[in-house]
Design a protein around this motif. Structure first.
Motif, short mmCIF file in Angstrom:
data_model
loop_
_atom_site.label_atom_id
_atom_site.label_comp_id
_atom_site.label_asym_id
_atom_site.label_seq_id
_atom_site.Cartn_x
_atom_site.Cartn_y
_atom_site.Cartn_z
N VAL B 228 0.83 -1.20 0.00
CA VAL B 228 0.00 0.00 0.00
C VAL B 228 0.87 1.25 0.00
CG1 VAL B 228 -1.71 1.28 1.34
CG2 VAL B 228 -1.87 -1.21 1.16
N GLY B 229 1.98 1.17 0.71
CA GLY B 229 2.86 2.33 0.74
C GLY B 229 3.94 2.15 1.77
N GLU B 230 4.67 3.20 2.01
CA GLU B 230 5.77 3.13 2.97
C GLU B 230 5.50 4.02 4.16
OE1 GLU B 230 9.74 3.57 1.59
OE2 GLU B 230 9.42 2.20 -0.10
N GLY B 231 5.80 3.48 5.32
CA GLY B 231 5.76 4.28 6.54
C GLY B 231 4.37 4.70 6.96
N VAL B 232 4.35 5.60 7.92
CA VAL B 232 3.12 5.98 8.59
C VAL B 232 2.14 6.68 7.64
CG1 VAL B 232 4.05 8.18 9.46
CG2 VAL B 232 2.28 6.96 10.76
N ALA B 234 1.18 5.70 4.91
CA ALA B 234 0.34 4.72 4.20
C ALA B 234 -0.86 4.28 5.03
CB ALA B 234 1.19 3.50 3.82
N VAL B 235 -0.88 4.66 6.30
CA VAL B 235 -1.94 4.17 7.19
C VAL B 235 -3.35 4.58 6.74
CG1 VAL B 235 -2.86 4.25 9.55
CG2 VAL B 235 -0.42 3.84 9.17
N PRO B 236 -3.60 5.85 6.42
CA PRO B 236 -4.96 6.21 6.01
C PRO B 236 -5.45 5.41 4.80
CG PRO B 236 -3.68 8.17 6.46
CD PRO B 236 -2.72 7.03 6.50
N LEU B 238 -4.48 2.40 3.94
CA LEU B 238 -4.75 1.03 4.40
C LEU B 238 -6.13 0.97 5.06
CD1 LEU B 238 -3.89 -1.92 5.05
CD2 LEU B 238 -2.91 -1.05 7.18
N ILE B 239 -6.42 1.93 5.90
CA ILE B 239 -7.72 1.97 6.59
C ILE B 239 -8.84 2.02 5.56
CG2 ILE B 239 -9.20 3.43 8.05
CD1 ILE B 239 -7.17 2.06 9.75
N LEU B 241 -8.80 0.98 2.46
CA LEU B 241 -8.90 -0.31 1.77
C LEU B 241 -9.59 -1.35 2.65
CD1 LEU B 241 -5.38 -0.35 0.11
CD2 LEU B 241 -7.57 -0.38 -1.12
#
Ligand SMILES: Cc1cc2nc3c(=O)[nH]c(=O)nc-3n(C[C@H](O)[C@H](O)[C@H](O)COP(=O)(O)OP(=O)(O)OC[C@H]3O[C@@H](n4cnc5c(N)ncnc54)[C@H](O)[C@@H]3O)c2cc1C
Ligand SMILES: Nc1ncnc2c1ncn2[C@@H]1O[C@H](COP(=O)(O)O)[C@@H](O)[C@H]1O
Lengths: 323, 249
Positions: B228-232, B234-236, B238-239, B241
């Motif tokens: 999904v991505g790198e590091g923090v 990418a969190v939003p 991921l949520i 998805l």
């Protein structure tokens, strides 16, 4: 007769969730065979919700009560299930701690083998065909059950509970006399009454990437944000004494099939994958973009778990609050 | 103290599995075989109990192909006293395997039979319990702690959200889980000694059983995942998805 027996489980007077999955699997077989489902419950006394199992797919509910059933009674329950099974075409157990102990006892008494840890069921030409993972999840076996009755145990979280309208009439079932050769004296609860990784809808597992045992608190917080999550672990951290063996996921630990599995700081060794590759959705957080865990993960984030986890926990908490 | 250990030869779990031409079994070419990992806990426990008792015998019983002799030798190298190989192939039906093993153990005068909780190839979780049922002995499964006091065995087994404590009288069958002990590695001296220990071969015929393997296939490939991505940051995403695509949040 094409009736299917569903062997349910309860603890301390309440039905275990996996029981609904066992009825769902039995329902599937019964529908394919044109038969009905009898659900058998061995308990000390009444079990909450046993009169509502018609909605879960049971045509009839047999309640077998005995003082020895306050805790698991291997010999007593094997005798009861074997007696009940005699008139059935198939018997469905849960591949739970109890079901794994009980099914082979009943199988030996009935002179058949059981197809254990089944993940799919079919009926072809009147016989039950079970699909089950073998070789540590590296192959799927289809096995035909020619014995009568056909015995299967279903892997938790694989057969979704159904909602149908059946009678679910509750009747009592007479417990045959038995000799209690094994006596369960107590169940020691773990320090926290946490969900078990084998049955939780969400499992968050940590590995050596967490660096120190106390950092598992990060995973506990994320689990709390989900509300229905259990914390699992790789063997490396179990062997290091950071987590209890009961939390280990993998070939020498538990096999889990949750709706969501989050692997944090776990490399994804083949023996770990053996325990979680049947999860519906896998998320991996690892700072090594080449870690094998990313090969099975639906979604991956490459990066430092210590930065990612607090934010993830916060976002999950927010998302949950929206419900 | 006379103890029997049921030991199965299984493919090493690190080796990859190639399905044989018959579509029902694995191709054994190039596959490394080892002792079933759970059976190693059974061997270790047997050796400890024998040594604590100060006398007795640990007999290793295996049902399988001739190559299982090697597996038995590793148990003898760990310290078991003698081995028995029930020679048979195609032992995939749990009850048939249990029948053959129980027939061998029946008149052996054993106080205790130790098995693994599960074989990592067939994944039955059945043979140990079935052996107990066929012998008419009590059985406690998936044990992580075991104590013997005279002829009473007390054991702990992990269940969902707890530890079940149970007891029974010997003779009994106990199936072993990880956590029971740490299996020793065979020492060089043990390996030398193992070569001279008795290993009996017994041709064995298995019944047809009630389970027939129709096919063996590779598991469904998981659909290719994505980073999904790198590091923090990418969190939003991921949520998002997990909410909309995976629908698990
Ligand atoms: C017979 C046998 C049975 C086994 N059974 C099991 C089993 O049941 N279960 C099991 O899990 N294993 C089992 N194993 C062990 C398995 O082979 C691996 O050794 C183990 O799974 C590795 O654990 P790990 O992923 O925690 O550690 P490692 O392989 O050391 O991986 C740690 C990961 O953390 C990452 N990381 C480190 N720091 C960070 C950070 N700051 N942020 C993000 N990521 C980070 C690293 O990139 C690495 O990928 C078994 C082995 C054998 C031989
Ligand atoms: N072919 C075999 N030979 C010896 N022991 C066996 C065999 N198959 C199963 N067992 C024993 O039974 C346990 C459970 O195996 P299973 O029921 O196949 O999961 C194993 O850990 C062994 O101790």
């Amino acid at each position: 007769m094409s009736t299917v027996l569903a062997v349910l489980e309860s603890r301390s007077g309440s039905l275990r969730k996996v029981s609904l999955e066992v009825i769902a699997a039995a329902r599937q077989l019964a529908d394919a065979m044109g038969g009905t489902v009898d659900a058998l419950l061995c308990a000390e006394s009444a079990v909450a919700g046993s009169d509502a199992l018609g909605a879960a797919g049971a045509d009839r509910v047999w309640l077998a009560t005995h003082p020895a059933f306050a805790l698991y009674s291997p010999d007593g329950q094997a005798a009861t299930v074997a007696a009940a099974a005699a008139s059935h075409a198939a018997v469905v157990f849960a591949a739970s701690a109890t079901g794994r102990d009980l099914a082979p006892r009943v199988a030996a008494r009935l002179g058949v083998s059981c197809a254990t840890d089944v993940t799919a069921l079919a009926v072809e030409g009147g016989t039950v065909i079970a699909t089950r993972p073998v070789y540590a999840g590296k192959a799927l076996q289809r096995v035909q059950l020619s014995g009568s009755p056909a015995l299967v145990s279903v892997r938790p979280n694989t057969f979704a509970a159904v909602s149908v309208a059946r009678a679910g009439t509750v009747e009592s079932f007479a417990v045959p006399s038995f000799e209690a050769r094994v006596v369960v004296s107590e169940v020691k609860a773990p320090p926290s009454a946490a969900l078990d990784v084998a049955e939780a809808p969400v499992v968050i597992s940590g590995g050596r990437g967490l660096k120190e045992p106390q950092h598992f608190a990060l995973l506990e917080s994320l689990a709390a944000a989900f509300g229905n999550a259990a914390v699992g672990a790789s063997r490396a951290v179990v062997d290091a004494g950071w987590r209890d063996h009961g939390a280990q996921v993998g070939q020498t630990g538990k096999t889990v099939s949750p709706g969501l599995y989050i692997a944090v700081g776990i490399s994804g060794a083949i023996q770990h994958l053996a325990g979680m590759r049947t999860a519906k959705v896998i998320v991996a957080i690892n700072r090594d973009k080449d870690a094998p865990i990313f090969k099975v993960a639906d979604y991956g984030i490459v990066g430092d778990l210590f930065e990612i986890l607090p934010r993830l926990t916060e976002e999950v908490r927010k998302a949950r609050a929206e419900h | 103290m006379r103890i029997a250990v049921c030991l199965k030869r299984v493919p090493d779990t690190t080796t990859s599995i190639v399905i044989a031409a018959d579509g029902k079994s694995i191709s054994e070419a190039g596959v490394k075989f080892v002792a079933n990992p759970y059976d190693e806990y059974a061997i270790e426990e047997a050796l400890k109990l024998r040594d604590a008792a100060g006398s007795g015998e640990v007999v290793v019983v295996s049902l399988g192909a001739d190559q299982a002799q090697e597996t038995i030798r590793t148990a003898l190298a760990m310290g078991a006293d003698r081995g028995v190989l029930l020679q048979a192939t195609g032992a995939s039906d749990a009850l048939e395997a249990a029948r053959a093993i129980a027939a061998e153990l029946k008149d052996g005068g054993f106080d205790l039979v130790l098995c693994g909780k599960v074989s990592v190839d067939d994944y039955h979780h059945q043979v140990g319990v079935m052996v107990a049922e066929l012998l008419g002995w009590p059985c406690i499964t998936a044990v992580v702690a075991l104590k013997l006091d005279g002829t009473t065995a007390t054991a702990e087994r992990e269940i969902e959200g707890g530890v079940e404590v149970s007891s029974c009288q010997l003779p009994a069958v106990i199936t072993c889980d990880k956590g029971l002990n740490t299996p020793r590695l065979p020492a060089l001296k043990g390996i030398m000694a193992a070569k001279k220990k008795p290993l009996e071969l017994k041709p064995t015929t298995l019944g047809p059983g009630t389970t027939t393997v129709l096919s063996l296939t590779p598991p469904a490939e998981r659909k290719p995942g994505r980073i999904v991505g790198e590091g923090v940051e990418a969190v939003p995403e991921l949520i998002q998805l997990l909410k909309t695509e995976a629908k698990v949040l």
